[in-house]
Design a protein around this motif. Structure first.
Motif, PDB file in Angstrom:
ATOM      1  N   GLN A 125       0.681  -1.267   0.193  1.00  0.00           N
ATOM      2  CA  GLN A 125      -0.018  -0.065  -0.248  1.00  0.00           C
ATOM      3  C   GLN A 125       0.927   1.251   0.277  1.00  0.00           C
ATOM      4  N   GLY A 126       0.802   2.002  -0.907  1.00  0.00           N
ATOM      5  CA  GLY A 126       1.537   3.286  -1.052  1.00  0.00           C
ATOM      6  C   GLY A 126       3.082   3.073  -1.537  1.00  0.00           C
ATOM      7  N   ASP A 127       3.929   4.214  -0.956  1.00  0.00           N
ATOM      8  CA  ASP A 127       5.128   3.979  -1.100  1.00  0.00           C
ATOM      9  C   ASP A 127       5.884   3.199  -0.287  1.00  0.00           C
ATOM     10  N   ILE A 128       7.251   2.842  -0.607  1.00  0.00           N
ATOM     11  CA  ILE A 128       7.990   1.929   0.232  1.00  0.00           C
ATOM     12  C   ILE A 128       9.141   2.655   0.734  1.00  0.00           C
ATOM     13  N   VAL A 129       9.413   2.320   1.899  1.00  0.00           N
ATOM     14  CA  VAL A 129      10.731   2.996   2.376  1.00  0.00           C
ATOM     15  C   VAL A 129      11.391   2.067   3.156  1.00  0.00           C
ATOM     16  N   PHE A 130      12.741   1.821   2.947  1.00  0.00           N
ATOM     17  CA  PHE A 130      13.880   0.909   3.478  1.00  0.00           C
ATOM     18  C   PHE A 130      14.533   1.522   4.591  1.00  0.00           C
ATOM     19  N   GLY A 131      14.112   1.150   5.777  1.00  0.00           N
ATOM     20  CA  GLY A 131      14.594   1.785   6.972  1.00  0.00           C
ATOM     21  C   GLY A 131      14.939   0.939   8.055  1.00  0.00           C
ATOM     22  N   ILE A 132      14.876   1.271   9.528  1.00  0.00           N
ATOM     23  CA  ILE A 132      15.299   0.348  10.498  1.00  0.00           C
ATOM     24  C   ILE A 132      14.219   0.121  11.406  1.00  0.00           C
ATOM     25  N   GLY A 133      13.925  -1.125  11.807  1.00  0.00           N
ATOM     26  CA  GLY A 133      13.058  -1.363  12.614  1.00  0.00           C
ATOM     27  C   GLY A 133      12.905  -0.980  14.104  1.00  0.00           C
ATOM     28  N   LYS A 134      11.796  -0.444  14.495  1.00  0.00           N
ATOM     29  CA  LYS A 134      11.692   0.160  16.017  1.00  0.00           C
ATOM     30  C   LYS A 134      11.074  -0.799  16.878  1.00  0.00           C
ATOM     31  N   SER A 135      11.232  -0.441  18.272  1.00  0.00           N
ATOM     32  CA  SER A 135      10.946  -1.414  19.203  1.00  0.00           C
ATOM     33  C   SER A 135       9.598  -1.597  19.616  1.00  0.00           C
ATOM     34  N   ASP A 136       8.571  -0.851  18.852  1.00  0.00           N
ATOM     35  CA  ASP A 136       7.234  -0.984  19.110  1.00  0.00           C
ATOM     36  C   ASP A 136       6.563  -1.565  17.971  1.00  0.00           C
ATOM     37  N   GLU A 137       7.322  -1.971  16.930  1.00  0.00           N
ATOM     38  CA  GLU A 137       6.746  -2.466  15.704  1.00  0.00           C
ATOM     39  C   GLU A 137       6.339  -3.909  15.793  1.00  0.00           C
ATOM     40  N   SER A 138       5.249  -4.329  15.523  1.00  0.00           N
ATOM     41  CA  SER A 138       5.073  -5.787  15.602  1.00  0.00           C
ATOM     42  C   SER A 138       5.312  -6.404  14.012  1.00  0.00           C
ATOM     43  N   TYR A 139       5.628  -7.728  13.863  1.00  0.00           N
ATOM     44  CA  TYR A 139       5.898  -8.490  12.694  1.00  0.00           C
ATOM     45  C   TYR A 139       5.953  -9.951  12.816  1.00  0.00           C
ATOM     46  N   SER A 140       5.329 -10.477  11.742  1.00  0.00           N
ATOM     47  CA  SER A 140       5.215 -11.944  11.585  1.00  0.00           C
ATOM     48  C   SER A 140       5.975 -12.471  10.599  1.00  0.00           C
ATOM     49  N   GLY A 141       6.919 -13.087  10.615  1.00  0.00           N
ATOM     50  CA  GLY A 141       7.873 -13.549   9.482  1.00  0.00           C
ATOM     51  C   GLY A 141       7.256 -14.971   9.006  1.00  0.00           C
ATOM     52  N   ILE A 142       7.201 -15.128   7.743  1.00  0.00           N
ATOM     53  CA  ILE A 142       6.791 -16.270   7.020  1.00  0.00           C
ATOM     54  C   ILE A 142       7.577 -17.435   7.600  1.00  0.00           C
ATOM     55  N   GLY A 143       6.975 -18.320   8.050  1.00  0.00           N
ATOM     56  CA  GLY A 143       7.341 -19.689   8.806  1.00  0.00           C
ATOM     57  C   GLY A 143       8.218 -19.395   9.914  1.00  0.00           C
ATOM     58  N   ARG A 144       8.243 -18.352  10.457  1.00  0.00           N
ATOM     59  CA  ARG A 144       8.901 -18.052  11.678  1.00  0.00           C
ATOM     60  C   ARG A 144       7.853 -17.543  13.168  1.00  0.00           C
ATOM     61  N   GLY A 145       6.851 -17.018  12.607  1.00  0.00           N
ATOM     62  CA  GLY A 145       5.770 -16.502  13.725  1.00  0.00           C
ATOM     63  C   GLY A 145       6.468 -15.063  13.982  1.00  0.00           C
ATOM     64  N   ILE A 149      11.800  -7.217  15.059  1.00  0.00           N
ATOM     65  CA  ILE A 149      12.519  -6.735  13.838  1.00  0.00           C
ATOM     66  C   ILE A 149      13.167  -5.147  14.541  1.00  0.00           C
ATOM     67  N   GLU A 150      13.173  -4.988  15.628  1.00  0.00           N
ATOM     68  CA  GLU A 150      14.044  -3.702  16.276  1.00  0.00           C
ATOM     69  C   GLU A 150      15.372  -3.839  15.545  1.00  0.00           C
ATOM     70  N   ASN A 151      15.823  -2.851  14.968  1.00  0.00           N
ATOM     71  CA  ASN A 151      17.110  -2.721  14.668  1.00  0.00           C
ATOM     72  C   ASN A 151      17.681  -3.278  13.437  1.00  0.00           C
ATOM     73  N   LEU A 152      16.384  -4.237  12.809  1.00  0.00           N
ATOM     74  CA  LEU A 152      16.838  -4.986  11.375  1.00  0.00           C
ATOM     75  C   LEU A 152      16.203  -3.994  10.418  1.00  0.00           C
ATOM     76  N   PRO A 153      17.257  -3.900   9.322  1.00  0.00           N
ATOM     77  CA  PRO A 153      16.741  -3.233   8.226  1.00  0.00           C
ATOM     78  C   PRO A 153      15.357  -3.600   7.600  1.00  0.00           C
ATOM     79  N   VAL A 154      14.476  -2.855   7.491  1.00  0.00           N
ATOM     80  CA  VAL A 154      12.897  -3.368   7.306  1.00  0.00           C
ATOM     81  C   VAL A 154      12.465  -2.305   6.158  1.00  0.00           C
ATOM     82  N   PHE A 155      11.567  -3.024   5.301  1.00  0.00           N
ATOM     83  CA  PHE A 155      10.739  -2.365   4.266  1.00  0.00           C
ATOM     84  C   PHE A 155       9.367  -1.995   4.851  1.00  0.00           C
ATOM     85  N   ARG A 156       8.880  -0.566   4.657  1.00  0.00           N
ATOM     86  CA  ARG A 156       7.685  -0.434   5.030  1.00  0.00           C
ATOM     87  C   ARG A 156       6.674   0.153   4.048  1.00  0.00           C
TER      88      ARG A 156
END
Length: 220
Positions: A125-145, A149-156
């Motif tokens: 949805q909308g534009d994509i920014v490649f940044g760094i994960g924050k402590s309050d972000e939730s994320y489910s990885g494929i096959g990982r649950g 993602i805090e401090n991971l490079p992340v696409f948003r």
């Protein structure tokens, strides 16, 4: 192709970072005998030429691990997808067969050492920014649950995080219904040969995935 950018925060920590972006219409189906044969040949070549200890010394892998450390993430605990795939191959476990689109992506990844994002572009949805994960972000990885993602490079996008070089999310996962596909090669070392690797991906997409209506772009 939608707008894709790199955040100033990530760019400051990884100044050589470049993204090779390929978007195309695809036909998602089971991988052909020919694609699986090409994968098996490459798997055999890698398993005969690499050891587990040598994987981290591959230039693209080494640069990616350095980038994780610069962002504040331990690459040994949160393995990059390319490194994880190569470890499977060298350990004799081969690769999972998902579908033709994902399988060709994995073939490019083990050949080049790049961690590669693969997304259903219509679910972004909308534009994509490649940044760094924050402590309050939730994320489910494929096959990982649930994945920290805090401090991971992340696409948003406008809905939040949907991809990392460690694991992508189910929200933008490539499935049988996927029509428009976005593939992002992540070159943390600013690899000057990124164009050649993108040509490889374009060739595989055309040959094995019926890809057409390409849009190709390099982001710095």
């Amino acid at each position: 192709m939608r707008n894709i950018s790199i955040s100033n925060e990530l760019k400051s920590r990884c100044p050589g970072l470049r993204l090779g972006c390929i978007e195309a219409d695809v036909n998602v189906e089971e991988s052909s005998v020919e694609l699986l044969a090409e994968m098996n040949i490459r798997i055999q070549q890698i398993s005969e030429s690499l050891s587990i200890e040598s994987i981290s010394k591959i230039p693209t892998i080494a640069a990616s691990r350095k980038a994780y450390k610069a962002c504040g993430k331990d690459p040994a605990r949160y393995r990059l997808s390319a490194e994880a795939l190569l470890r499977r191959v060298v350990s004799g476990k081969g690769l999972y067969h998902i579908n033709n689109v994902v399988d060709q992506l994995n073939l490019v990844s083990i050949t080049t050492g790049f961690s590669i994002g693969g997304y259903d572009a219509d679910q972004i949805q909308g534009d994509i920014v490649f940044g760094i994960g924050k402590s309050d972000e939730s994320y489910s990885g494929i096959g990982r649950g649930e994945l920290n993602i805090e401090n991971l490079p992340v696409f948003r996008d406008e809905q939040g995080a949907f991809g990392t070089p460690t694991s992508d999310s189910p929200r933008t996962e490539v499935k049988e219904q996927t029509h428009r596909f976005l593939m992002v090669l992540i070159a943390f070392d600013g690899d000057k040969m990124l164009g050649d690797e993108m040509q490889m991906a374009e060739h595989l997409l055309k040959r094995y995935c019926g890809a057409e209506k390409f849009e190709i772009r390099t982001i710095e």
